[in-house]
Every structure is written in C-alpha cells, then in structure tokens.
Design a protein around this motif. Structure first.
Motif, PDB file in Angstrom:
ATOM      1  N   ASP A 218       0.852  -1.187   0.000  1.00 56.93           N
ATOM      2  CA  ASP A 218       0.000   0.000   0.000  1.00 56.93           C
ATOM      3  C   ASP A 218       0.889   1.239   0.000  1.00 56.93           C
ATOM      4  N   TRP A 219       1.375   1.611  -1.183  1.00 53.89           N
ATOM      5  CA  TRP A 219       2.248   2.778  -1.283  1.00 53.89           C
ATOM      6  C   TRP A 219       1.471   4.082  -1.245  1.00 53.89           C
ATOM      7  N   GLY A 220       0.160   3.982  -1.300  1.00 54.05           N
ATOM      8  CA  GLY A 220      -0.655   5.187  -1.225  1.00 54.05           C
ATOM      9  C   GLY A 220      -0.631   5.863   0.131  1.00 54.05           C
ATOM     10  N   VAL A 221      -0.102   5.151   1.148  1.00 61.08           N
ATOM     11  CA  VAL A 221      -0.001   5.767   2.469  1.00 61.08           C
ATOM     12  C   VAL A 221       0.804   7.066   2.397  1.00 61.08           C
ATOM     13  N   LEU A 222       1.823   7.084   1.555  1.00 61.44           N
ATOM     14  CA  LEU A 222       2.658   8.282   1.447  1.00 61.44           C
ATOM     15  C   LEU A 222       1.855   9.498   1.009  1.00 61.44           C
ATOM     16  N   ARG A 223       0.808   9.256   0.221  1.00 65.39           N
ATOM     17  CA  ARG A 223      -0.028  10.373  -0.202  1.00 65.39           C
ATOM     18  C   ARG A 223      -0.991  10.798   0.891  1.00 65.39           C
ATOM     19  N   ARG A 224      -1.197   9.946   1.862  1.00 65.79           N
ATOM     20  CA  ARG A 224      -2.216  10.222   2.882  1.00 65.79           C
ATOM     21  C   ARG A 224      -1.626  10.752   4.193  1.00 65.79           C
ATOM     22  N   VAL A 225      -0.319  10.981   4.258  1.00 66.56           N
ATOM     23  CA  VAL A 225       0.285  11.443   5.508  1.00 66.56           C
ATOM     24  C   VAL A 225       0.748  12.895   5.432  1.00 66.56           C
ATOM     25  N   SER A 226       0.297  13.638   4.426  1.00 67.86           N
ATOM     26  CA  SER A 226       0.686  15.059   4.278  1.00 67.86           C
ATOM     27  C   SER A 226       2.198  15.192   4.310  1.00 67.86           C
ATOM     28  N   LEU A 227       2.868  14.455   3.424  1.00 67.97           N
ATOM     29  CA  LEU A 227       4.317  14.312   3.491  1.00 67.97           C
ATOM     30  C   LEU A 227       5.050  15.649   3.383  1.00 67.97           C
ATOM     31  N   VAL A 228       4.720  16.442   2.366  1.00 73.90           N
ATOM     32  CA  VAL A 228       5.457  17.691   2.141  1.00 73.90           C
ATOM     33  C   VAL A 228       5.216  18.696   3.260  1.00 73.90           C
ATOM     34  N   PRO A 229       3.961  19.045   3.584  1.00 75.52           N
ATOM     35  CA  PRO A 229       3.786  19.997   4.704  1.00 75.52           C
ATOM     36  C   PRO A 229       4.267  19.427   6.031  1.00 75.52           C
ATOM     37  N   GLY A 230       4.193  18.098   6.177  1.00 76.57           N
ATOM     38  CA  GLY A 230       4.664  17.489   7.418  1.00 76.57           C
ATOM     39  C   GLY A 230       6.162  17.620   7.599  1.00 76.57           C
ATOM     40  N   VAL A 231       6.910  17.331   6.549  1.00 75.47           N
ATOM     41  CA  VAL A 231       8.368  17.458   6.627  1.00 75.47           C
ATOM     42  C   VAL A 231       8.750  18.920   6.871  1.00 75.47           C
ATOM     43  N   LEU A 232       8.040  19.835   6.222  1.00 72.23           N
ATOM     44  CA  LEU A 232       8.315  21.254   6.455  1.00 72.23           C
ATOM     45  C   LEU A 232       8.075  21.625   7.915  1.00 72.23           C
ATOM     46  N   MET A 233       6.973  21.103   8.497  1.00 68.30           N
ATOM     47  CA  MET A 233       6.697  21.386   9.910  1.00 68.30           C
ATOM     48  C   MET A 233       7.803  20.824  10.789  1.00 68.30           C
ATOM     49  N   LEU A 234       8.237  19.616  10.490  1.00 68.26           N
ATOM     50  CA  LEU A 234       9.302  18.994  11.275  1.00 68.26           C
ATOM     51  C   LEU A 234      10.571  19.841  11.228  1.00 68.26           C
ATOM     52  N   LEU A 235      10.918  20.320  10.047  1.00 62.35           N
ATOM     53  CA  LEU A 235      12.124  21.133   9.908  1.00 62.35           C
ATOM     54  C   LEU A 235      11.990  22.472  10.625  1.00 62.35           C
ATOM     55  N   VAL A 236      10.811  23.081  10.529  1.00 68.51           N
ATOM     56  CA  VAL A 236      10.598  24.366  11.195  1.00 68.51           C
ATOM     57  C   VAL A 236      10.767  24.227  12.703  1.00 68.51           C
ATOM     58  N   LEU A 237      10.298  23.115  13.262  1.00 69.67           N
ATOM     59  CA  LEU A 237      10.375  22.914  14.700  1.00 69.67           C
ATOM     60  C   LEU A 237      11.766  22.479  15.164  1.00 69.67           C
ATOM     61  N   CYS A 238      12.431  21.668  14.355  1.00 68.15           N
ATOM     62  CA  CYS A 238      13.710  21.081  14.797  1.00 68.15           C
ATOM     63  C   CYS A 238      14.941  21.854  14.337  1.00 68.15           C
ATOM     64  N   ALA A 239      14.929  22.302  13.094  1.00 67.45           N
ATOM     65  CA  ALA A 239      16.159  22.815  12.492  1.00 67.45           C
ATOM     66  C   ALA A 239      16.768  24.019  13.203  1.00 67.45           C
TER      67      ALA A 239
END
Length: 572
Positions: A218-239
């Motif tokens: 089920d590779w569609g999970v990647l489309r359902r986890v808000s990958l791009v905005p999620g990674v951006l949020m992670l970077l904003v908080l951690c970086a």
C-alpha cells in the motif's frame, strides 16, 4: 401487570446509567492521578542519569543560556534540548527540586497514556481504549521510566502520540475529515521526539512505515500522511536549534550526529553491548502483570496479523522496534520503551475479546506469581547476606513484597469479579493496584538510592560551605552534587564518557592527576572534597592536611579547615 412491574424495575433510564458511569469514571480518574503523582517528591536524585539531566537543566536555567547544554560547566552535547527546556521551565515555576526535575517525565508519560487510550477508543471501541491506557500506565518498565529522570520516556511518549495520530488518521473511517490536522499533529509529535533524543524520532517511524507499506503493498499511504507539509513542519520545529548549536559549537555536528548516533549503534564504544535477545526478558518483565495477556501460541499471534490494518501496523511497530534495538551495540533497558504503547493497544484489544474464562485463568496466574514473588522477596530480606546493609535491603524488599501482595489481592478480587461478568472492574482494579504497587516499590527503594545519591553528601557539605569554598570530587564524581550545592564542582582525574568530550570547554574545572590536586589543595585555605574511599589512606600517608567531615557509600568528605567554620550570625 407482573410483566409491566418487572420491566419497570429492571430497565434503568439512560441518564441514570450515564450518571453512574461518569461518577465511576471520575473516581477512577482521581485515584489514577493520585497514584501517578504519588511519591514524586519523596526520592533523592539517583546517579548517574537523574543527577546528570537535572543538573544540565539547572545550569540552563541559572545561566540563562538555553542553547548550549552544560554539565557542571562542561559542554554536554549527548542529547537535544527539549527535556532540559521543559525541566528548566519547571524550575522557573516551582523551584529546583528533585520532584520538579522529574515533572517532565511524569507529564510526558501521562500524555502517552492519554494518547493511547484515545487511539484505542477510536479504533477498537471505548472499552478497549480504556484497557489500553490502563495497561500502559501500570506496566512495570513504563511506570518506572515515567518516574525516573531520564530522556527515554520523552521520546517514547512523543512517538506514541505520533503513532496514535497516524492510526486514527489512516484507519478510523469516521476521522477522514480530521486527517490533515491529525497528520500535522503527528509530524509535530515526531519533531518533539527528535528534540527529545535525536534522529531516532524519525528513523524508527520511517522504518516502520516502510516495512508496513511493503507488507501491505500500500504505497498510497505516502499520499495520505501530508508528506510535504509534514516534513516542512518537522524542519521548522527542529532545524533552528540544530543550526544554531552547530554555528556556536562546530564540534557539535560530528559528536552528536556521528558519534552519538552511528558510532554508538554500530560499535561497542561505550561498553553497552548485550547479547542478542537481551530485550526479550526486559519486555516480558517490563510488561508485567499484563505479560499474561500476550498470546500463548503462534495461532494467537497469527490471529492478530489476520486482523485489521491497524493491528498489522501495530505488529510491525513492535517487531521493528524490538529488532532495531536488539541489533544495536548500545543497549539499556529503557531504550525499548517505544514498544510498550503499541503492545498496550494490542493487549487492550485482546482484553475485550478474550473469554471471561480465559481472563480468569490469567488473573489467577498473576495472583500466583505475585504471591510467590512476595514470599521470595521476604525470604531474601530475612536470610540474604550481601554487601548492601541489611536494614537497607529489608526496606527495599519489604516495599516490593507489599506491592506484590497488593497485586495478588487485586488479581484475586479481579478473578471473582470476572466470574460475575465484571470485566471492567477486574482490569481497571488490577491496573490501579499495580500502579500503586510500583509506586510503593520506588518509594521504598529510597534507602538504596541514597547509597548512590549526591543528596547525603550535600547535606554533610552544606554546613561547611563559605562563599568562596572550592568543591572537589576525587575519583568520586556525582552528577547531582552541583545541583544540590548550587555551585560547580572541580573534577579530579575522572574519565567518565559524559565528561571527557566537554573538558576543553571548562579547563579550570578539571584536574588531570592527583599530584596537581594535592598542590592545589595545599595552596587553598577553603576547600572541601569528596574522595573515593580507597584513596583516603594514600592522601593521609602523603601528609595532605585535611579533616574528615563524614563518610557515605559514595566516598569520604574531607575539608581543608582544621576546625569547623563558625556559624553565621543571623542578621538583626
């Protein structure tokens, strides 16, 4: 007419049922919170972990430098800052105390319990969610980790929150309209996990998701986890912190990312390697008493795998976490904590589907094992001959015996309740009794804890302290000693792995050999030292001038003053 009377007597209005249930839930919640926070202030900081992390946060608070972690004035780059920030905030609000040093651990543990209960209720029903929360919050290892000042409970809690958000967003059809928000909350939780203990906050979830998608195709999970905005949020908080600390201290990157992650994982540089399978008994014992809810056969485990996608994801989570830490060359018991929230969800589900007869058998097993454990602990306390003082051993084992007896009684009462169909009463009653038991065990361990704590040493030193008294530790460094004394300590000839990397940042606070220490001691007229017991005779034979203040299990306290300082006069 008789039928009518029977109906009126047996059918209860819905409002009355909800009132009764709500009252029981409120009482249970109050009892649970009281037990969860019990004993928080009754224990001194243990060495080395509790003292280390309490002091790093204390120096952050007192110095006002919230960027660079320091231990006794030495740069300390082992871990990211979230735990220190939270503890320093607690010091600002409540003062610097052992209980406020542990507060973040207690609160993040509680957060994980709530998150798992919520996810369980959404996925498997309200009853299963309540059981999952109760199981997690009363498991031996999880309770201990949440009440001891270490960083492991923080990363486990935020991983649990991220897992809970993922499960509900992906597998609860009634939460489709919440998926985007739950995804962002998941990514925020993973960012906090990274800020708690490093890259494990994203590496573990990434491995788990990858293996799950491979299994389910089920590779569609990647489309359902808000990958791009999620990674951006992670970077904003951690970086920001990582960038800033690297700019201030160029050696941070190599030490933190290379040595603390890859070198520790791939080599035995820190001497923490164990045999493969070390974590199996840790998990089985750490899950107690709920270990007995685990499937007893391959068929039972296959049944979980044949369940819904949420259960299969939880199985992957358990398997990946267990294997990941088992192949690592750095292994300590608390490292395996991220497996417990997933196991709690699986066992919460199992507690709702197991037959009452099967649960009764398991409860009697709990009663039998805890009774045997209490008898064994009592026998050891009466007959054992160890290096631990007998009074200390008796205090510790009597507390453990009392805890096990309490669990045994709760399991017997639970078996009786199960015979009458009262599943909730049995499980929540055993969970609450078990939590109280583990807390009693922690509190009763204080005499043993004192043998390794800086608190008794600080109590001997404080009456002798002047405004310019220099404190030394000679082969006897205690991380919490600066915390209790409120001043830095000069370390003599100590090669601890948490000190050596930062020695260059405070060169005047470290003496490399005994000869230099003796010269500095002789030149001083106002100094106190904690000296390893086996060195005192050598120092005396070399004519070092000192007077003993007292002896503790951690060493001998000596002073440069020939006589005690006069007491300070009260200001009129």
């Amino acid at each position: 007419m008789s039928v009518k009377r029977t109906t009126q007597n047996n059918v209860r209005p819905a409002g009355a049922w909800h009132a009764q249930f709500s009252a029981a839930a409120v009482l249970l919640g109050i009892g649970w919170l009281a037990a969860w926070f019990y004993g928080l202030a009754g224990r001194a900081l243990a060495e080395p972990d509790e003292g280390r992390y309490a002091e790093v946060a204390h120096e952050m608070f007192t110095s006002g430098d919230w960027i660079t972690p320091r231990l006794d004035g030495f740069n300390f780059f082992d871990k990211p800052p979230l735990h220190y920030w939270a503890s320093a905030t607690a010091y600002a609000l409540f003062g610097a105390h052992p209980w406020s040093a542990r507060l973040w651990c207690v609160l993040t543990g509680l957060l994980a319990i709530v998150a798992i209960g919520w996810a369980g209720a959404r996925l498997f029903g309200r009853e299963a969610g309540g059981y999952a929360a109760a199981i997690l919050g009363s498991s031996l290892l999880f309770v201990f980790a949440a009440h001891i000042n270490t960083l492991d409970i923080g990363v486990a809690a935020f991983l649990a929150v991220g897992m809970a958000c993922f499960l509900v967003a992906q597998f609860d059809p009634t939460a489709l309209h919440l998926r985007a928000r739950l995804n962002l909350l998941m990514w925020a939780a993973l960012a906090l996990a990274v800020l708690s203990k490093g890259l494990i906050g994203v590496v573990l979830p990434g491995l788990i998701l990858g293996l799950y998608m491979l299994w389910q195709r089920d590779w569609g999970v990647l489309r359902r986890v808000s990958l791009v905005p999620g990674v951006l949020m992670l970077l904003v908080l951690c970086a920001p912190w990582f960038i800033l600390i690297c700019r201030l201290h160029p050696d941070f990157f190599e030490y933190f990312f290379i040595r603390e992650h890859f070198t520790r994982f791939l080599t035995s540089a820190d001497g923490r390697s164990k045999v493969f399978g070390f974590f199996l008994p840790v998990v089985l014992l750490g899950l107690f008493p709920w270990t007995l809810l685990l499937p007893w056969s391959k068929t039972g485990w296959r049944a979980i795998g044949a369940g819904g996608p949420a259960q299969r994801f939880l199985l992957v989570w358990v398997g990946v976490v267990f294997v990941f830490f088992s192949v690592s060359h750095s292994q300590l018991p608390f490292y395996i904590l991220p497996v417990f929230p997933a196991l709690a969800l699986l066992l919460g589900r199992a507690a709702t589907v197991l037959s009452l007869q099967a649960l009764v058998r398991r409860f009697w097993w709990v009663a039998t094992l805890t009774t045997l454990g209490a008898a064994t602990a009592t026998a050891i306390a009466l007959a054992a001959r160890t290096a631990i003082p007998k009074a200390v051993l008796e205090d510790v084992l009597s507390g453990l015996s009392l805890a096990l007896v309490l669990m045994a009684l709760a399991a017997m009462v639970g078996a009786w309740a199960l015979h009458r169909g009262r599943r909730r009463t049995a499980i929540h009653g055993l969970a609450l009794a078990t939590l109280i038991g583990w807390q009693l065990t922690l509190v009763s361990s204080q005499p043993l804890n004192d043998m390794r704590s800086a608190a008794p040493v600080a109590r001997l030193i404080q009456p002798e302290l002047g405004p310019h008294t220099e404190i030394f530790t000679v082969h006897a460094y205690l991380r919490a000693l600066p915390f209790y004394l409120g001043r830095p300590v000069t370390v003599v000839d100590q090669d601890s792995d948490d000190l050596v990397p930062g020695l260059a940042s405070r060169p005047h606070g470290y003496i490399a050999d005994l000869a230099t220490f003796e010269q500095r001691w002789r030149a001083s007229h106002d100094a106190i030292a904690l000296v390893a017991d086996d060195l005192v005779g050598q120092l005396r034979s070399e004519g070092l001038p000192f007077r003993e203040l007292g002896r503790e299990a951690t060493g001998v306290i000596i002073t440069r003053h020939e006589t005690a300082l006069p007491p300070l006069r009260a200001t009129p």
